[in-house]
Design a protein around this motif. Structure first.
Motif, PDB file in Angstrom:
ATOM      1  N   UNK A  27       0.917  -1.310   0.016  1.00 17.21           N
ATOM      2  CA  UNK A  27      -0.054  -0.005   0.065  1.00 17.21           C
ATOM      3  C   UNK A  27       0.843   1.249   0.071  1.00 17.21           C
ATOM      4  N   UNK A  28       2.279   1.211   0.188  1.00 15.18           N
ATOM      5  CA  UNK A  28       2.959   2.150   0.143  1.00 15.18           C
ATOM      6  C   UNK A  28       3.094   2.876  -1.164  1.00 15.18           C
ATOM      7  N   UNK A  29       3.045   4.235  -1.141  1.00 15.50           N
ATOM      8  CA  UNK A  29       2.960   5.099  -2.662  1.00 15.50           C
ATOM      9  C   UNK A  29       4.755   4.893  -2.787  1.00 15.50           C
ATOM     10  N   UNK A  30       4.890   4.548  -4.288  1.00 13.70           N
ATOM     11  CA  UNK A  30       6.047   4.641  -4.775  1.00 13.70           C
ATOM     12  C   UNK A  30       6.323   5.697  -5.851  1.00 13.70           C
ATOM     13  N   UNK A  31       7.193   6.389  -5.988  1.00 12.85           N
ATOM     14  CA  UNK A  31       7.312   7.404  -7.107  1.00 12.85           C
ATOM     15  C   UNK A  31       8.636   7.389  -7.609  1.00 12.85           C
ATOM     16  N   UNK A  51       3.287  -2.082 -12.374  1.00 11.29           N
ATOM     17  CA  UNK A  51       2.189  -1.220 -12.236  1.00 11.29           C
ATOM     18  C   UNK A  51       2.406   0.071 -12.320  1.00 11.29           C
ATOM     19  N   UNK A  52       1.448   0.931 -12.392  1.00  7.98           N
ATOM     20  CA  UNK A  52       1.712   2.460 -12.757  1.00  7.98           C
ATOM     21  C   UNK A  52       1.885   3.077 -11.292  1.00  7.98           C
ATOM     22  N   UNK A  53       2.659   4.128 -11.296  1.00  7.23           N
ATOM     23  CA  UNK A  53       2.892   4.897 -10.216  1.00  7.23           C
ATOM     24  C   UNK A  53       1.605   5.592  -9.962  1.00  7.23           C
ATOM     25  N   UNK A  54       1.577   6.251  -8.542  1.00  8.23           N
ATOM     26  CA  UNK A  54       0.402   6.696  -8.137  1.00  8.23           C
ATOM     27  C   UNK A  54       0.235   8.127  -8.948  1.00  8.23           C
ATOM     28  N   UNK A  55      -1.093   8.307  -9.181  1.00  9.38           N
ATOM     29  CA  UNK A  55      -1.511   9.845  -9.735  1.00  9.38           C
ATOM     30  C   UNK A  55      -0.626  10.971  -9.234  1.00  9.38           C
ATOM     31  N   UNK A  56      -0.545  10.974  -7.757  1.00  4.80           N
ATOM     32  CA  UNK A  56       0.136  12.284  -7.263  1.00  4.80           C
ATOM     33  C   UNK A  56       1.541  12.192  -7.368  1.00  4.80           C
ATOM     34  N   UNK A  57       2.182  11.416  -7.982  1.00  6.41           N
ATOM     35  CA  UNK A  57       3.709  11.196  -8.324  1.00  6.41           C
ATOM     36  C   UNK A  57       3.943  12.472  -9.221  1.00  6.41           C
ATOM     37  N   UNK A  62       5.834   3.536 -15.096  1.00  6.30           N
ATOM     38  CA  UNK A  62       5.540   2.031 -14.695  1.00  6.30           C
ATOM     39  C   UNK A  62       6.505   1.564 -14.051  1.00  6.30           C
ATOM     40  N   UNK A  63       6.221   0.818 -12.773  1.00  8.58           N
ATOM     41  CA  UNK A  63       7.185   0.262 -12.039  1.00  8.58           C
ATOM     42  C   UNK A  63       7.233  -1.190 -12.635  1.00  8.58           C
ATOM     43  N   UNK A  64       8.386  -1.448 -12.934  1.00  9.74           N
ATOM     44  CA  UNK A  64       8.519  -2.911 -13.396  1.00  9.74           C
ATOM     45  C   UNK A  64       9.099  -3.688 -12.510  1.00  9.74           C
ATOM     46  N   UNK A  65       8.614  -4.921 -12.145  1.00 11.13           N
ATOM     47  CA  UNK A  65       9.376  -5.690 -11.098  1.00 11.13           C
ATOM     48  C   UNK A  65      10.105  -6.903 -11.822  1.00 11.13           C
ATOM     49  N   UNK A  66      11.279  -6.770 -11.375  1.00 11.69           N
ATOM     50  CA  UNK A  66      12.290  -7.725 -11.893  1.00 11.69           C
ATOM     51  C   UNK A  66      12.823  -8.794 -10.741  1.00 11.69           C
ATOM     52  N   UNK A  67      13.559  -9.932 -10.936  1.00 12.68           N
ATOM     53  CA  UNK A  67      13.860 -10.692  -9.714  1.00 12.68           C
ATOM     54  C   UNK A  67      14.494 -10.236  -9.000  1.00 12.68           C
ATOM     55  N   UNK A  68      15.316  -9.008  -9.072  1.00 15.76           N
ATOM     56  CA  UNK A  68      16.047  -8.361  -7.932  1.00 15.76           C
ATOM     57  C   UNK A  68      15.716  -7.228  -7.742  1.00 15.76           C
TER      58      UNK A  68
END
Length: 95
Positions: A27-31, A51-57, A62-68
């Protein structure tokens, strides 16, 4: 120079997300700041989620999750748009 910048971004992203079992859907907002954006194409098989960053960023990303860890990608990147289009396309089977 480009490789060291990409490595720095990956290290920051890994430290940012932590490897203590935190969920990618926290639930933490990441910008993303401008310096955190990856400009290199990421192979599809390496992408574990996104996932997309929050609208208030300040910077849309787009935050892309990789293995590391995670990397920030400009949503206008052509390769990312193609990847997202493939992900949203329903699986069709012909009979």
């Amino acid at each position: 120079m480009k490789i060291s910048l990409a490595l720095l971004i990956l290290l920051l992203a890994a430290a940012w997300t932590g490897s203590q079992g935190r969920s990618f859907r926290s639930s933490r907002v990441i910008c993303c700041s401008k310096e955190m954006f990856s400009r290199q194409k990421i192979a599809e098989f390496r992408i574990q989620g996104y996932k997309d960053t929050a609208p208030n960023c300040t910077h849309k990303a787009v935050l892309v999750k990789l293995q590391k860890g995670m990397v920030c990608v400009n949503p206008k990147e052509k390769w990312l748009q193609e990847y997202l289009r493939k992900q949203k396309k329903p699986n069709s089977t012909s009979s």
